[in-house]
Design a protein around this motif. Structure first.
Motif, PDB file in Angstrom:
ATOM      1  N   ASP A 195       0.951  -1.071  -0.026  1.00  0.00           N
ATOM      2  CA  ASP A 195      -0.028  -0.170   0.115  1.00  0.00           C
ATOM      3  C   ASP A 195       0.684   1.293   0.051  1.00  0.00           C
ATOM      4  OD1 ASP A 195      -2.325  -1.345   0.006  1.00  0.00           O
ATOM      5  OD2 ASP A 195      -2.533  -1.406   2.227  1.00  0.00           O
ATOM      6  N   THR A 236       2.237   1.749  -3.569  1.00  0.00           N
ATOM      7  CA  THR A 236       1.146   1.933  -4.430  1.00  0.00           C
ATOM      8  C   THR A 236       0.800   3.798  -4.254  1.00  0.00           C
ATOM      9  OG1 THR A 236      -0.001  -0.057  -4.394  1.00  0.00           O
ATOM     10  CG2 THR A 236      -1.303   1.830  -5.009  1.00  0.00           C
ATOM     11  N   ASP A 237       1.026   3.942  -2.935  1.00  0.00           N
ATOM     12  CA  ASP A 237       0.641   5.425  -2.838  1.00  0.00           C
ATOM     13  C   ASP A 237       2.082   6.355  -3.172  1.00  0.00           C
ATOM     14  OD1 ASP A 237      -1.639   4.942  -1.563  1.00  0.00           O
ATOM     15  OD2 ASP A 237      -0.872   4.964   0.704  1.00  0.00           O
ATOM     16  N   GLU A 243       1.751   6.310  -7.107  1.00  0.00           N
ATOM     17  CA  GLU A 243       0.811   7.383  -7.686  1.00  0.00           C
ATOM     18  C   GLU A 243       1.128   8.847  -7.265  1.00  0.00           C
ATOM     19  OE1 GLU A 243      -2.747   6.144  -5.618  1.00  0.00           O
ATOM     20  OE2 GLU A 243      -2.953   4.395  -6.907  1.00  0.00           O
TER      21      GLU A 243
END
Length: 109
Positions: free
Chosen positions: A4, A7-8, A11
């Motif tokens: 996670d 992914t953050d 992005e």
């Protein structure tokens, strides 16, 4: 760190790429650059692009692809370009051209 978190970070970096560069990238290149920036914890996208061009150039030279394309288009190699003369000129072949021998009987039986 977790998936996670990665992914953050990806992005967030993806959004910043356009602000850092003055060039338009296709989607695949933009995603690859984003992953490199995130994984390498690089601050500047231009630094990563400069390194990428250097690596591409090095691999193109080492694989012989650069010489192949130069020979095809310009009839020289990269070494000849760097030295400023062709291999023939380096070895003195251009100084002592061989006379054309006309042997009309060569292929006669």
């Amino acid at each position: 760190m977790s998936l996670d978190d990665l992914t953050d970070d990806v992005e967030e970096t993806y959004e910043d790429v356009d602000e850092q560069l003055d060039i338009d990238l296709d989607e695949g290149t933009r995603r690859e650059l984003t992953m490199l920036l995130t994984a390498l914890d690089a601050e500047d996208a231009e630094d990563v692009l400069e390194e990428a061009v250097s690596l591409l150039f090095q691999s193109t030279v080492e694989s012989g692809k650069l010489d192949f394309h130069l020979r095809s288009a310009y009839d020289v190699t990269y070494d000849e370009y760097l030295s400023g003369m062709t291999y023939e000129e380096m070895t003195g072949g251009a100084q002592f051209p061989q006379a054309q021998q006309k042997d009309e009987r060569r292929y006669q039986f």
